[in-house]
Design an enzyme around this catalytic site. Structure first.
Site, PDB file in Angstrom:
ATOM      1  N   HIS A  14       0.877  -1.196   0.000  1.00 54.70           N
ATOM      2  CA  HIS A  14       0.000   0.000   0.000  1.00 54.70           C
ATOM      3  C   HIS A  14       0.903   1.231   0.000  1.00 54.70           C
ATOM      4  CE1 HIS A  14      -3.732   2.181   1.784  1.00 54.70           C
ATOM      5  NE2 HIS A  14      -2.825   3.109   1.513  1.00 54.70           N
ATOM      6  N   HIS A  16       1.444   5.394  -1.510  1.00 53.83           N
ATOM      7  CA  HIS A  16       1.035   6.616  -2.220  1.00 53.83           C
ATOM      8  C   HIS A  16       2.270   7.266  -2.822  1.00 53.83           C
ATOM      9  CE1 HIS A  16      -3.011   6.607  -0.385  1.00 53.83           C
ATOM     10  NE2 HIS A  16      -2.383   6.100   0.662  1.00 53.83           N
ATOM     11  N   LEU A  17       2.278   7.421  -4.132  1.00 53.21           N
ATOM     12  CA  LEU A  17       3.411   8.075  -4.796  1.00 53.21           C
ATOM     13  C   LEU A  17       3.076   9.477  -5.281  1.00 53.21           C
ATOM     14  CD1 LEU A  17       4.924   5.159  -6.938  1.00 53.21           C
ATOM     15  CD2 LEU A  17       5.937   6.227  -4.923  1.00 53.21           C
ATOM     16  N   ARG A  18       1.772   9.805  -5.339  1.00 55.89           N
ATOM     17  CA  ARG A  18       1.322  11.100  -5.881  1.00 55.89           C
ATOM     18  C   ARG A  18       1.753  11.240  -7.340  1.00 55.89           C
ATOM     19  NH1 ARG A  18      -1.669  10.731  -1.395  1.00 55.89           N
ATOM     20  NH2 ARG A  18      -0.704  11.575   0.452  1.00 55.89           N
ATOM     21  N   ASN A  42      -5.459   7.385  -5.445  1.00 54.45           N
ATOM     22  CA  ASN A  42      -6.207   8.576  -4.997  1.00 54.45           C
ATOM     23  C   ASN A  42      -5.517   9.884  -5.394  1.00 54.45           C
ATOM     24  OD1 ASN A  42      -4.160   8.069  -3.065  1.00 54.45           O
ATOM     25  ND2 ASN A  42      -5.320   9.012  -1.409  1.00 54.45           N
ATOM     26  N   LYS A 100      -9.543  -0.344  -5.648  1.00 52.17           N
ATOM     27  CA  LYS A 100      -9.571   0.267  -4.322  1.00 52.17           C
ATOM     28  C   LYS A 100     -10.908   0.906  -4.012  1.00 52.17           C
ATOM     29  CE  LYS A 100      -7.962   2.135  -0.498  1.00 52.17           C
ATOM     30  NZ  LYS A 100      -6.686   2.365   0.128  1.00 52.17           N
ATOM     31  N   HIS A 137     -10.428   0.902   2.084  1.00 49.71           N
ATOM     32  CA  HIS A 137     -10.178   1.819   3.196  1.00 49.71           C
ATOM     33  C   HIS A 137     -11.329   1.569   4.159  1.00 49.71           C
ATOM     34  CE1 HIS A 137      -8.603   5.501   5.170  1.00 49.71           C
ATOM     35  NE2 HIS A 137      -9.778   5.371   5.746  1.00 49.71           N
ATOM     36  N   HIS A 175      -4.388  -1.089   6.015  1.00 48.88           N
ATOM     37  CA  HIS A 175      -3.943  -0.408   7.239  1.00 48.88           C
ATOM     38  C   HIS A 175      -4.867  -0.706   8.422  1.00 48.88           C
ATOM     39  CE1 HIS A 175      -6.751   2.288   5.316  1.00 48.88           C
ATOM     40  NE2 HIS A 175      -5.856   2.917   4.595  1.00 48.88           N
ATOM     41  N   LEU A 220      -4.920   8.392   8.731  1.00 50.87           N
ATOM     42  CA  LEU A 220      -6.174   7.643   8.777  1.00 50.87           C
ATOM     43  C   LEU A 220      -5.958   6.222   8.280  1.00 50.87           C
ATOM     44  CD1 LEU A 220      -8.569  10.437   7.482  1.00 50.87           C
ATOM     45  CD2 LEU A 220      -8.514   9.463   9.783  1.00 50.87           C
ATOM     46  N   ASP A 248       1.592   2.352   3.662  1.00 53.80           N
ATOM     47  CA  ASP A 248       0.736   3.547   3.596  1.00 53.80           C
ATOM     48  C   ASP A 248       1.579   4.818   3.662  1.00 53.80           C
ATOM     49  OD1 ASP A 248      -1.536   5.052   3.263  1.00 53.80           O
ATOM     50  OD2 ASP A 248      -2.237   4.825   5.336  1.00 53.80           O
ATOM     51  N   HIS A 252       2.728  14.315   2.305  1.00 46.72           N
ATOM     52  CA  HIS A 252       2.076  15.624   2.268  1.00 46.72           C
ATOM     53  C   HIS A 252       3.150  16.635   2.636  1.00 46.72           C
ATOM     54  CE1 HIS A 252      -2.157  14.225   2.115  1.00 46.72           C
ATOM     55  NE2 HIS A 252      -1.743  13.232   2.891  1.00 46.72           N
ATOM     56  N   ALA A 264      -4.170  14.189   6.490  1.00 47.97           N
ATOM     57  CA  ALA A 264      -3.865  12.900   7.114  1.00 47.97           C
ATOM     58  C   ALA A 264      -2.826  12.175   6.280  1.00 47.97           C
ATOM     59  CB  ALA A 264      -5.131  12.058   7.199  1.00 47.97           C
TER      60      ALA A 264
HETATM   61  C1  NCD Z   1      -3.663   8.679   2.781  1.00 49.13           C
HETATM   62  C2  NCD Z   1      -3.250   9.769   1.798  1.00 49.13           C
HETATM   63  O1  NCD Z   1      -2.684  10.783   2.246  1.00 49.13           O
HETATM   64  O2  NCD Z   1      -3.449   9.609   0.607  1.00 49.13           O
HETATM   65  N1  NCD Z   1      -3.701   9.232   4.112  1.00 49.13           N
HETATM   66  C3  NCD Z   1      -3.623   8.544   5.264  1.00 49.13           C
HETATM   67  O3  NCD Z   1      -3.758   9.166   6.333  1.00 49.13           O
HETATM   68  N2  NCD Z   1      -3.387   7.248   5.318  1.00 49.13           N
HETATM   69  C4  NCD Z   1      -4.969   8.097   2.365  1.00 49.13           C
HETATM   70  C5  NCD Z   1      -5.310   6.827   3.097  1.00 49.13           C
HETATM   71  O4  NCD Z   1      -4.719   5.773   2.859  1.00 49.13           O
HETATM   72  O5  NCD Z   1      -6.221   6.887   3.943  1.00 49.13           O
HETATM   73 ZN    ZN Z   2      -3.178   5.027   2.134  1.00 41.98          ZN
END
Ligand code: NCD
Ligand code: ZN
Length: 349
Positions: A14, A16-18, A42, A100, A137, A175, A220, A248, A252, A264
């Site tokens: 899991h 996030h690379l943006r 996302n 997802k 999620h 998560h 989250l 995860d 940010h 989050a």
């Molecule tokens: C994640 C995100 O920033 O994309 N944030 C997080 O708090 N885990 C989204 C997610 O997996 O809930």
């Molecule tokens: Zn996530």
């Protein structure tokens, strides 16, 4: 106690690379060590169709630092407009490894998510038929449910009815943060699994709220009480293949976390494997680190298990990691586990 361990290159279940500047700045932190990852969809706008996933995969490949071998396993963001045929084509082509589900409004960039499971049943039925896993999620998003109860209420009111209605559907509770969710997965058959983050193995809710508000620990699902953290640790080191690593890691910029309404997400890609080695050592379970970090995740998603190895060395002095990484969008703080880390990745593939 061993001072050197070699394990197969880890797989992040899991991540996030943006996109754009942030993608270019963060990807090397993962791909230096990890052989592959399940990539979260996302973005704004989200990765919804096969075409979206193809183009995002190409942007990820273009951002990879030279010499890094890394397999981005793509996911599709489930919306109430998603077409079962498009999903099946994306899976059949080998591009997509999971779909997802974000309950609408539950977390970062989940506005286009699902309001009601009934509205996506045709997609879920197709996925059950073809064996494509659903990543969830697992939190409800009702204002009348306390934020610390949202995972448990999701298990009771969404996951359990879905699992009973469509037991062939393979579901990853992503998560996992509560003892009750761990117990639910344990009591279910082979079609439910749970991913666990390094930070939920390390912090409880005090890290966010005691002694001042600490936005860099806010994520989250929100970390819960200590008893839940201990249950997650027990699951992670148990050797049960239904529990595996999903970092995860969620970048940010500091300015979007240190403000009146902070985002989050915890960014942990830089030290995730060192944190995990420390946790598994604390639990007397270093011999189970490889299975949790490198084998059970890819096995669940049908991704070939790598033959490439990484070597971790335990130093006598704490390892120093950068406090933050720099991006053209601004600095991003790296997760601080609040205890010294001694394990360092010494040999990369
Ligand atoms: C994640 C995100 O920033 O994309 N944030 C997080 O708090 N885990 C989204 C997610 O997996 O809930
Ligand atoms: Zn996530």
């Amino acid at each position: 106690m061993p001072t050197t361990i070699s394990i197969k290159r880890p797989f992040d279940g899991h991540l996030h690379l943006r996109d754009g500047d942030v993608l270019r700045a963060v990807i090397g932190e993962t791909s230096a060590v990890f052989g592959g990852a399940i990539i979260m969809p996302n973005l704004v706008p989200p990765v919804v169709t096969k075409l979206d996933a193809e183009s995002y995969r190409a942007r990820i490949a273009a951002a990879l630092p030279g010499g890094h071998r890394f397999e981005p396993c793509m996911t599709l963001y489930l919306t109430e407009m998603t077409e079962p045929d498009d999903v099946e084509r994306a899976y059949a082509s080998g591009l997509v490894r999971a779909v997802k589900l974000y309950p609408a409004g539950a977390t970062t960039n989940s506005q286009s998510g699902v309001q009601s499971i009934a509205n996506v049943m045709p997609v879920l039925e197709r996925m059950a038929k073809i064996g494509l896993p659903l990543c969830v999620h697992g939190e409800v998003n009702s204002p009348d449910v306390d934020i610390f109860d949202r995972e448990l209420v999701f298990v009771e009111t969404v996951l359990d009815p879905l699992h009973r209605r469509l037991p062939e559907l393979r579901v990853t509770m992503e998560h996992v943060t509560t003892a009750e969710c761990v117990d639910y997965i344990r009591a279910s058959g082979a079609n439910l699994s749970g991913s666990i983050t390094p930070h939920h193995l390390i912090i409880n809710r005090n890290a966010i709220l005691a002694g001042g508000i600490k936005p860099h620990y806010y994520c989250l699902p929100v970390p819960k009480r200590e008893r839940h953290r201990l249950a997650l640790r027990a699951a992670a080191v148990s050797g049960d293949p239904r529990f595996f690593l999903g970092t995860d890691s969620a970048p940010h910029t500091d300015s979007s976390k240190e403000c009146a309404c902070g985002c989050a997400g915890v960014f942990n890609a830089t030290n995730a494997l060192s944190c995990l080695a420390q946790v598994f050592e604390q639990e007397g379970a270093l011999d189970r680190l490889e299975a949790f970090a490198s084998i059970y995740g890819p096995a669940w998603y049908g991704v070939p298990i790598t033959a490439e190895m990484v070597t971790l060395v335990r130093q006598s002095d704490p390892v120093s990691f950068p406090c933050e990484i720099h991006t053209a969008a601004g600095p991003i703080k790296v997760f601080d586990p609040l205890f010294p880390l001694y394990w360092v990745v010494a040999r990369r593939p």
